[in-house]
Design an enzyme around this catalytic site. Structure first.
Site, mmCIF file in Angstrom:
data_model
loop_
_atom_site.group_PDB
_atom_site.id
_atom_site.type_symbol
_atom_site.label_atom_id
_atom_site.label_comp_id
_atom_site.label_asym_id
_atom_site.label_seq_id
_atom_site.Cartn_x
_atom_site.Cartn_y
_atom_site.Cartn_z
ATOM 1 N N GLU A 49 0.842 -1.210 0.000
ATOM 2 C CA GLU A 49 0.000 0.000 0.000
ATOM 3 C C GLU A 49 0.877 1.259 0.000
ATOM 4 O O GLU A 49 0.629 2.206 -0.753
ATOM 5 C CB GLU A 49 -0.911 -0.013 1.216
ATOM 6 C CG GLU A 49 -1.735 1.254 1.415
ATOM 7 C CD GLU A 49 -1.932 1.606 2.874
ATOM 8 O OE1 GLU A 49 -1.671 2.778 3.234
ATOM 9 O OE2 GLU A 49 -2.336 0.737 3.648
ATOM 10 N N HIS A 50 1.908 1.279 0.821
ATOM 11 C CA HIS A 50 2.831 2.423 0.871
ATOM 12 C C HIS A 50 3.575 2.591 -0.449
ATOM 13 O O HIS A 50 3.708 3.699 -0.971
ATOM 14 C CB HIS A 50 3.866 2.207 1.983
ATOM 15 C CG HIS A 50 3.409 2.649 3.334
ATOM 16 N ND1 HIS A 50 4.086 3.577 4.085
ATOM 17 C CD2 HIS A 50 2.339 2.292 4.085
ATOM 18 C CE1 HIS A 50 3.468 3.772 5.237
ATOM 19 N NE2 HIS A 50 2.399 2.990 5.263
ATOM 20 N N GLU A 126 6.252 3.846 11.810
ATOM 21 C CA GLU A 126 4.803 3.691 12.008
ATOM 22 C C GLU A 126 4.507 2.593 13.028
ATOM 23 O O GLU A 126 3.615 2.731 13.875
ATOM 24 C CB GLU A 126 4.137 3.369 10.668
ATOM 25 C CG GLU A 126 2.622 3.369 10.717
ATOM 26 C CD GLU A 126 1.980 3.108 9.358
ATOM 27 O OE1 GLU A 126 0.738 3.095 9.308
ATOM 28 O OE2 GLU A 126 2.718 2.910 8.365
#
Length: 411
Positions: A49-50, A126
């Site tokens: 996704e990143h 994160e």
């Protein structure tokens, strides 16, 4: 107006055209998430996704960011346990340009090795942030407790070790298995023209693989376990839950009523009894985690070291007494609350896009708001009580505590 069509490569596209909005949202949903990963590659769905924002054959990462901001758009993505979603929300005048940008990101990302290594450091930060946020981290610990050795038990972000070990080859292999036309749903809502959208998507996503593959996860078993994770915090974070029903269960309307009545909102049983009447917590609520083949109804609360045992006792008391104390008047009030929440949420084009996408993924059809309201109205007191009887069982509760709690406590 709702419509469903298929692209030339077989990807289903669901539309909700509404010209009263000035915005339009395009979402590309891939039916893969953390539960589809191996333990060794935990976090790869979120990592991909990143990476899809880190450059294509014609756009650098900076080009993507500048172009998105120049339209005033909301270009973003999110990963859950069963889906990964990429979306862009724009003013209707920018829809063609915005959809072109999202399609390029989705279909033509290059996964530059330097960007992969750099993004590993970003995701590591994160993960650290999540672990330093106890009212977030306790949910990962709770899922690990209840789902055991299954993909649902692992954190969406993965760990520093598993993400650090992901290679470009791993990424391309995972994309081949999961990012194909058989495993994708596209949803569009807002002020759009359906025919123009189909033309744009056929052009922008023609390169998506039609290889019919995917990763079918095993159905997990719910573990009614009790776990205490000691940590030096100012509060004890409590996560409790019971095994519930799958996303597409016919009883889902009764379950949403039960959740709303029990712990969703300031008039709910938990909020009134534990916060308002006794002042024992600041935050307390119930939640639903529903999947293709199982589910969990849970409760979160944060309490002081002096009060966490009292809070647990009161949650159990409310859970066990609800069947005998719920009234017809309370049921009707909850139905109104649930209907109002749903209709107000649909004032947003993003919410409408999410709604039609999830319905296509989990039900294979669209339920109009009017149909949903009819189903809610048909739920009776006995339906809720029957569900309560099966779900709220003292011998089947799972509990996870994070903070300065004792190793043993009573239920």
């Amino acid at each position: 107006m709702f419509q469903k069509v298929y692209l030339e490569n077989g990807i289903p596209v669901v539309f909700e055209e509404n010209n009263s909005f000035r915005s339009a949202v395009l979402g590309i949903w891939v039916k893969t998430g953390s539960r589809h990963e191996t333990e060794e590659k935990s976090g790869i769905s979120h990592f991909i996704e990143h990476l899809l924002f880190k450059g294509t054959g014609t756009r650098s990462a900076e080009d993507i960011a500048v172009e998105a901001d120049a339209m005033g758009s909301d270009l973003n993505a999110f990963t859950s346990r069963e889906n990964t979603t990429f979306y862009i929300k724009v003013l209707d005048e920018f829809f063609e340009k915005g959809s072109g940008l999202l399609c390029d990101i989705f279909a033509n990302s290059i996964f530059d090795p330097n960007e992969i290594e750099k993004e590993k450091r970003v995701v590591d930060e994160e993960i650290r942030l999540s672990e330093d946020t106890p009212d977030d981290h306790v949910f990962d610990l709770f899922n690990s407790c209840i789902w055991g050795d299954n993909g649902l038990s692992r954190p969406i972000l993965g760990s520093a070790k598993t993400v650090g070990g992901i290679t470009r080859g791993n990424i391309l292999e995972y994309l081949e298995k999961s990012y194909n036309s058989n495993n994708i749903v596209i949803a569009i809502a807002g002020n759009i023209d359906t025919e123009s959208c189909v033309r744009l998507l056929n052009a922008g996503l023609s390169g998506v693989s039609t290889f019919k593959n995917g990763i079918k996860p095993e159905k997990p078993f719910f573990n009614s376990a009790v776990k205490v994770h000691q940590k030096d915090l100012s509060e004890v974070h409590i996560c409790m839950g019971f095994e519930s029903i799958p996303n597409n269960s016919p009883e889902r309307y009764a379950l949403h009523i039960l959740n709303t009545l029990f712990g969703s909102g300031v008039s709910s049983r938990l909020f009134q009894e534990i916060r308002e009447k006794r002042g024992l917590v600041y935050s307390i609520y119930s939640f639903l985690s529903s999947y293709q083949d199982t589910g969990c109804m849970g409760i979160y609360a944060g309490a002081s070291v002096q009060n966490y045992q009292k809070v647990i006792d009161l949650i159990m008391k409310e859970s066990c007494s609800l069947k005998d104390t719920i009234s017809e008047r309370e049921l009707q009030r909850t139905k109104k609350q649930l209907k109002g929440n749903m209709l107000l949420a649909l004032e947003s084009t993003t919410a409408r896009m999410n709604n039609i996408a999830k319905q296509e993924i989990y039900y294979g059809r669209n339920f109009t708001p009017e149909e949903v309201i009819t189903e809610i109205e048909q739920v009776g007191l006995e339906d809720v009580r029957a569900l309560l009887d099966r779900i709220f069982r003292r011998d089947k509760v799972a509990v996870t505590l994070l903070g300065p709690a004792a190793d043993e406590f009573s239920l």
